[in-house]
Design a protein around this motif. Sequence first.
Motif, PDB file in Angstrom:
ATOM      1  N   SER A 330      -8.581  -5.957  -4.929  1.00  0.00           N
ATOM      2  CA  SER A 330      -7.930  -7.161  -5.150  1.00  0.00           C
ATOM      3  C   SER A 330      -6.218  -6.857  -4.908  1.00  0.00           C
ATOM      4  O   SER A 330      -5.899  -7.906  -4.470  1.00  0.00           O
ATOM      5  N   MET A 331      -5.826  -5.931  -5.315  1.00  0.00           N
ATOM      6  CA  MET A 331      -4.424  -5.710  -5.148  1.00  0.00           C
ATOM      7  C   MET A 331      -4.028  -4.998  -3.828  1.00  0.00           C
ATOM      8  O   MET A 331      -3.022  -5.215  -3.243  1.00  0.00           O
ATOM      9  N   THR A 332      -4.824  -3.970  -3.398  1.00  0.00           N
ATOM     10  CA  THR A 332      -4.375  -3.099  -2.441  1.00  0.00           C
ATOM     11  C   THR A 332      -5.108  -3.637  -0.985  1.00  0.00           C
ATOM     12  O   THR A 332      -4.704  -2.831  -0.170  1.00  0.00           O
ATOM     13  N   GLY A 333      -5.868  -4.525  -1.096  1.00  0.00           N
ATOM     14  CA  GLY A 333      -6.867  -4.631   0.148  1.00  0.00           C
ATOM     15  C   GLY A 333      -7.837  -3.286   0.105  1.00  0.00           C
ATOM     16  O   GLY A 333      -7.773  -2.546  -0.611  1.00  0.00           O
ATOM     17  N   HIS A 334      -8.593  -3.250   1.247  1.00  0.00           N
ATOM     18  CA  HIS A 334      -9.397  -2.329   1.519  1.00  0.00           C
ATOM     19  C   HIS A 334      -8.821  -0.961   2.291  1.00  0.00           C
ATOM     20  O   HIS A 334      -8.224  -1.119   3.388  1.00  0.00           O
ATOM     21  N   GLU A 335      -8.716   0.002   1.479  1.00  0.00           N
ATOM     22  CA  GLU A 335      -7.973   1.333   1.913  1.00  0.00           C
ATOM     23  C   GLU A 335      -8.675   1.991   2.733  1.00  0.00           C
ATOM     24  O   GLU A 335      -8.336   3.215   3.208  1.00  0.00           O
ATOM     25  N   CYS A 336      -9.906   1.582   3.090  1.00  0.00           N
ATOM     26  CA  CYS A 336     -10.795   2.262   3.837  1.00  0.00           C
ATOM     27  C   CYS A 336     -11.184   3.979   3.746  1.00  0.00           C
ATOM     28  O   CYS A 336     -11.674   4.097   2.612  1.00  0.00           O
ATOM     29  N   TRP A 337     -10.650   4.720   4.524  1.00  0.00           N
ATOM     30  CA  TRP A 337     -11.113   6.101   4.506  1.00  0.00           C
ATOM     31  C   TRP A 337     -10.393   6.630   3.267  1.00  0.00           C
ATOM     32  O   TRP A 337     -11.092   7.620   2.722  1.00  0.00           O
ATOM     33  N   MET A 338      -9.444   6.091   2.707  1.00  0.00           N
ATOM     34  CA  MET A 338      -8.859   6.757   1.627  1.00  0.00           C
ATOM     35  C   MET A 338      -9.222   6.098   0.109  1.00  0.00           C
ATOM     36  O   MET A 338      -8.836   6.568  -0.960  1.00  0.00           O
ATOM     37  N   ALA A 339     -10.050   4.964   0.192  1.00  0.00           N
ATOM     38  CA  ALA A 339     -10.236   3.993  -1.090  1.00  0.00           C
ATOM     39  C   ALA A 339     -10.974   4.863  -1.884  1.00  0.00           C
ATOM     40  O   ALA A 339     -10.563   4.742  -2.973  1.00  0.00           O
ATOM     41  N   GLY A 340     -11.980   5.591  -1.677  1.00  0.00           N
ATOM     42  CA  GLY A 340     -12.809   6.420  -2.575  1.00  0.00           C
ATOM     43  C   GLY A 340     -11.877   7.597  -3.583  1.00  0.00           C
ATOM     44  O   GLY A 340     -12.205   7.782  -4.462  1.00  0.00           O
ATOM     45  N   ALA A 341     -10.829   8.019  -2.818  1.00  0.00           N
ATOM     46  CA  ALA A 341      -9.835   9.040  -3.440  1.00  0.00           C
ATOM     47  C   ALA A 341      -8.885   8.371  -4.376  1.00  0.00           C
ATOM     48  O   ALA A 341      -8.351   8.456  -5.246  1.00  0.00           O
ATOM     49  N   SER A 342      -8.263   7.181  -3.748  1.00  0.00           N
ATOM     50  CA  SER A 342      -7.231   6.145  -4.473  1.00  0.00           C
ATOM     51  C   SER A 342      -7.678   5.595  -5.560  1.00  0.00           C
ATOM     52  O   SER A 342      -6.866   5.559  -6.622  1.00  0.00           O
ATOM     53  N   GLU A 343      -9.057   5.199  -5.509  1.00  0.00           N
ATOM     54  CA  GLU A 343      -9.585   4.562  -6.844  1.00  0.00           C
ATOM     55  C   GLU A 343      -9.843   5.383  -8.038  1.00  0.00           C
ATOM     56  O   GLU A 343      -9.813   4.984  -8.995  1.00  0.00           O
ATOM     57  N   ILE A 344      -9.998   6.865  -7.434  1.00  0.00           N
ATOM     58  CA  ILE A 344      -9.820   7.742  -8.748  1.00  0.00           C
ATOM     59  C   ILE A 344      -8.626   7.862  -9.145  1.00  0.00           C
ATOM     60  O   ILE A 344      -8.322   7.684 -10.512  1.00  0.00           O
ATOM     61  N   VAL A 345      -7.699   7.768  -8.383  1.00  0.00           N
ATOM     62  CA  VAL A 345      -6.345   7.942  -8.924  1.00  0.00           C
ATOM     63  C   VAL A 345      -5.658   6.705  -9.468  1.00  0.00           C
ATOM     64  O   VAL A 345      -5.246   6.964 -10.741  1.00  0.00           O
ATOM     65  N   TYR A 346      -6.221   5.553  -9.268  1.00  0.00           N
ATOM     66  CA  TYR A 346      -5.997   4.175  -9.800  1.00  0.00           C
ATOM     67  C   TYR A 346      -6.576   4.250 -11.491  1.00  0.00           C
ATOM     68  O   TYR A 346      -5.906   3.886 -12.134  1.00  0.00           O
TER      69      TYR A 346
END
Length: 405
Positions: A330-346
Motif C-alpha cells: 500500500s506504501m511501496t507499490g508492487h516491488e515485483c522481483w524484490m518484494a519477497g525480500a523487501s517485505e522480510i526487511v520491512y
Amino acid sequence: MSKRVVITGIGIYSCLGTNLDEVAKALYAGKSGIVFDQQRKDFGYRSALTGMVPKPDLKPYLSRRQRMGMHEPAEYAYMATKEALEQAQLDVDFLEQTETGIIFGNDSTAASVVEANDKVREKGDTTLIGSGAIFQNMNSTVNMNLSTILKLKGINFSLSAACASGSHSIGMGYLMISQGLQDRVICGGAQEINKEAMSSFDGLGTFSVRESEPTRASRPFDRDRDGLIPSGGAATVILESYEEAKRRGAPILGELIGYGFSSNGEHISNPNIDGQVRALRMAMKQAGVTAQQIDYINAHATSTAVGDSSEAQAIFEVYGDQVPVSSTKSMTGHECWMAGASEIVYTLLMMQNDFVAPNINFENPDEDSAKINIISRTQEQKIDCFLSNSFGFGGTNSTLIVKKA
C-alpha cells in the motif's frame, strides 16, 4: 539434524528510503513512495504511476571496471548488500577467506537489453555495444557482479520466480544452511525501475489509473482498488547458521524457522486459494508453530481484485479473523522481483521497533477482506513471530516465518 538459520544483517534500497533508518520511519508514518512519472506518460503508458528510487552513485565504492557490468538491478542490490554486510559485521577480507554463498531473486533486465539493441540499430555494428552489456543483460547480473566484487566462494545463482523471486531466494538460502551445505548465504531480491521493464504489464491494464492521487492509488484489500503500481529497488538478507553467527559474535536479528512453497498448477496469471493455503500450512508445519503463535502477517496483496480476494480467503481459512494483517505494498507499490525480500526487511524493522505498519488507503473492505483483521493505521505492538507471503505468475507461492531472536 537440521541447523538453525538466523538473520544477521539486512539492507534496503527502496522508494520508502535508501537505508534502514529512513525506511523504518516511513513505515511507521505510513508514508507512500508512489509518484507520477511523466516520462512513462510521454512514452505511451496507460498509467504513469510508479515507485521511484534515486540512481545510486557507486563511484565512491567501486572502480570503473567493477561498475561497467552493472545496470539497475545490480546497482540497487549492491547498495542494499553493502548495508546488510555492514550490519552483519562482514567485510570482503573475511568473505574472501570463507565460503559464503549468494542467491538473489531477479526476473528481468529489460532496460539494458533494450539499450544494447538500440545502439546496434543506431550504429549498425554490434561491436559498438560495449563489453559490459553482456553482464548487464543477463538475468544473473546481480549474482555475477556481487560475487565478483565481494570475492564470494560459495553457492552462486539467481532465482527467477516472478513476484516470489525474493522470497524463494531466502527460502533456498535457508535450506542450504539448514542442511549444512553452507554456513552463510547472501539472499535478496532486485527489481529495475524503468519504462522498458513494465510496458507489457501496463498494456494488460494491470496498473491503477488513479493518476491524480498517486499516494492513494495503491489500495490492497480495499473495495475500490483499480490495480497495482509497479515499484522496485533491492533488499538483502544475510542468513547464517546459528552456530556460525554465535562464533563470530554477529548480531542476530531473527531466526528463520519456516519456508512453505507450492505451485497452483492452474492458470498462468490468476492465483488460487488451495495453492496459497498449502504454502501457509507447510511453513507452519516446518516452523512448528500454530496459527495462534503468528503475531502478524505481511500479506502479498498487490491491490488487484482477484489477487487480494484469494489471499484474504486463504488467510481466513488458516488463521481466522484475529491475526493482524497489512500489505506494505500500500506504501511501496508492487516491488515485483524484490518484494519477497523487501517485505522480510520491512517486517524485521517492525519487529525491532514494536509496531505494525499500516495498510494505508484501506477505507472500505470487500466481502473477503472484511473477514480478516486488516490494520489500517500504525499499531503499537510487540511482534515475536511473523509470516510473510509472496505469490507470483505461473502459480508460484512462497511463505516465510521468522521469530524474534
